[in-house]
Design an enzyme around this catalytic site. Structure first.
Site, PDB file in Angstrom:
ATOM      1  N   LYS A 179       0.818  -1.202   0.000  1.00 15.17           N
ATOM      2  CA  LYS A 179       0.000   0.000   0.000  1.00 15.17           C
ATOM      3  C   LYS A 179       0.855   1.256   0.000  1.00 15.17           C
ATOM      4  O   LYS A 179       0.565   2.202  -0.708  1.00 15.17           O
ATOM      5  CB  LYS A 179      -0.908   0.003   1.238  1.00 15.17           C
ATOM      6  CG  LYS A 179      -2.187  -0.771   1.026  1.00 15.17           C
ATOM      7  CD  LYS A 179      -3.351   0.172   0.770  1.00 15.17           C
ATOM      8  CE  LYS A 179      -4.558  -0.549   0.171  1.00 15.17           C
ATOM      9  NZ  LYS A 179      -4.777  -1.882   0.708  1.00 15.17           N
ATOM     10  N   ARG A 180       1.888   1.217   0.801  1.00 15.08           N
ATOM     11  CA  ARG A 180       2.660   2.448   0.900  1.00 15.08           C
ATOM     12  C   ARG A 180       3.760   2.589  -0.149  1.00 15.08           C
ATOM     13  O   ARG A 180       4.314   3.642  -0.346  1.00 15.08           O
ATOM     14  CB  ARG A 180       3.255   2.627   2.301  1.00 15.08           C
ATOM     15  CG  ARG A 180       4.180   1.568   2.780  1.00 15.08           C
ATOM     16  CD  ARG A 180       4.705   1.944   4.171  1.00 15.08           C
ATOM     17  NE  ARG A 180       5.429   3.205   4.174  1.00 15.08           N
ATOM     18  CZ  ARG A 180       6.743   3.297   3.976  1.00 15.08           C
ATOM     19  NH1 ARG A 180       7.443   2.227   3.758  1.00 15.08           N
ATOM     20  NH2 ARG A 180       7.347   4.467   4.003  1.00 15.08           N
TER      21      ARG A 180
END
Length: 477
Positions: A252-253
RNA sequence: GCCCCCUUCGUCUAGUGGCCUAGGAUACCUGGUUCUCAGCCAGGAGACAGGGGUUCGACUCCCCUAGGGGGUACCA
């Protein structure tokens, strides 16, 4: 035998570059060999709420131009193509293994298994299932049943070497004792992943299982299932995992941006296809800018590397630009129209001119907005930078000369505008900054932007000359 | 902990024992494109993870270490 490949995502979220690369290679390989590309959703473990994810995935595949020969929404002779709709099929196959004595009922509960695992961990022992329900006497089974225990079905994995092959890495071996008896059907009747995949790939007659390297260690288990079901395993191709920029897994990051975002920014889809196929693969010709057609003709399973590649956003942008440079004006015009016409209320000729200019400079479609923003609105001649330029001694004369020369033009093309501009520069005897800046400032209200002839070409004769005349007035004042 | 896989410029890669003083692409730097930005063109710098072997000869074969990725589930 006809090549059949499949892409089998679980419809949880959006496709990211890593998933997409798997889809791309499956599709390309199927197309290269005139085979079939199948889409299947692996949704056994999920509740509802996946409908939007399914559509998102299909949308992403469509954007990349990966059409399905079989799958959800299109159907096909091997359906259904959602695992949640195939539950009875898995049950049947599990029972087949049960009656063949290749599997057994296990009455251990999840809680019991967890406790044993924790104990094993504490004394640093093996975490695997200990096989205690393998040969349960009938009375014990009866008793467990009486206690209300719902059995799962486990597949017998005997000790000894299990050999399997991967197209990229060659022959591999693991040992049965490192695996342990595998649950194939949970106590609630749902299949486990490894079993469902094998049943599906078998029934769907998949010839080449092309998937992420994360599945490498699942492969021996699956090979066991194939054999138990009386079938030969397909060819396995485990693609190296795509890593986020800077290394580390796509998350996600870092780097797990959904494909939708790339579409919105306006990457050329063929460039994304091109970029993704260049991870772990290279053309024997050494060329890197490859059209969809060339990719379909050239991408094969040979020449695949084994190391995990990192995403390089810069190179992907560059490739996008390269694909736009090779795009037809007509097609690019359509893409641009969707983004620009309403927003800047463009006319037909303006759009066409804009497309011609933009084709040579954009990397992604959204770059077009910046250019439009800069040159389309009426210029603001009151800001200090512009005022400063217009107050230069020769500015009024330069702008007037350009106006005169351009207004006499018979053909308003990039070429004629450019030549005329050069001529005026020579005639007036002013060059460089002193010559260009007044014209630029007058035309756009800025001292930075695309080439002047291009700006004039996009604006058209009428608007260009009008702006120039206003500039003369401002400069004279 | 145990098991498996991987390791060439920052990044993507070519390279399958001598053709390698390691090639290309991107990114970066410099120059050009009689203004600027983007684009385009040209040039430059930049790598065989480390250590042992095998061999007349290793980027290429073997082993070890390190680093990275994955598995070890009634997750997928």
């Amino acid at each position: 035998m006809k090549v059949r490949t499949r892409f089998a995502p679980s419809p949880t979220g959006e496709l990211h570059l890593g998933n997409a690369r798997t889809a791309v290679l499956n599709w390309l390989f199927a197309r290269r060999h005139g085979g079939a590309f199948v889409l299947r959703f692996e949704d056994t473990d999920l509740e509802r709420q996946v409908a939007t994810a399914e559509h998102g995935i299909v949308r992403a595949l469509d954007w990349l131009g990966l059409d399905r020969d079989e799958g959800p929404f299109v159907g096909g002779p091997h359906g259904p193509y959602r695992q949640s709709e195939r539950l009875e099929i898995y049950g049947e196959h599990a029972n087949r293994l049960l009656s063949a004595g290749l599997a057994f009922r296990c009455y251990c509960t999840t809680e019991e298994l967890e406790i044993r695992r924790a104990e094993a961990r504490a004394r640093k022992g093996e975490l695997r299932y200990d096989g205690r329900c393998r040969d349960l006497p009938r009375e014990v089974e009866e008793r467990f049943r009486g206690e209300g225990r719902r059995p799962s079905i486990r597949f017998r994995v005997d000790p000894g070497p299990i050999r399997y092959a991967d197209r990229i890495r060659g022959e591999l071996t693991v040992h049965g004792e490192e695996i342990g008896d595998l649950v194939i059907l949970r106590s609630d009747g749902r299949p486990t992943y490894n079993f469902a995949v094998v049943v599906d790939d078998l029934l769907m007659e998949i010839t080449h299982v092309i998937r992420g390297a994360g599945h490498l260690s699942n492969t021996p288990k699956q090979v066991l299932f194939y054999r138990a079901l009386g079938a030969e395993p397909p060819e396995f191709v485990h693609l190296p995992s795509v890593l986020a920029p800077g290394g580390g897994k796509l998350s996600k990051r870092a780097g797990a941006t959904g494909l939708r975002a790339y579409e919105e920014v306006g990457y050329h889809p063929d460039a994304v296809l091109n970029y993704l196929s260049l991870l772990s693969w290279s053309s024997p010709t050494g060329d890197e800018i490859l059209s969809r057609e060339r990719l379909m003709a050239e991408v094969d399973l040979d020449r695949l590397g084994a190391a995990n590649p990192e995403i390089d956003p810069a190179k992907m942008r560059w490739l996008s630009g390269q694909h736009f440079r090779r795009e037809s004006i007509e097609r690019l015009e359509v893409d641009l129209a969707g983004r620009l016409v309403d927003r800047f209320s463009l006319g037909e000729t303006e759009l066409r001119a804009l497309t011609e200019v933009l084709r040579e400079r954009i990397l992604v479609l959204s770059d077009a907005n910046d250019v439009c923003e800069l040159i389309l609105p009426e210029p603001d001649l009151s800001n200090s930078a512009v005022r400063e330029v217009l107050e230069e001694p020769h500015s009024a004369r330069v702008v007037a000369a350009v106006t005169e020369r351009w207004s006499a033009l018979e053909q308003w093309t990039r070429e004629t505008l450019r030549e005329a501009l050069l001529e005026v520069g020579r005639d007036v005897g002013i060059k460089g900054r002193a010559f260009y800046h007044p014209v630029r400032a007058t035309l756009t209200g800025a001292i930075q932007g695309p080439d002047l002839p291009d700006i004039a070409y996009i604006l058209g004769a009428e608007r260009t000359l009008e702006r120039l005349r206003r500039g003369i007035a401002a400069a004279g004042a």
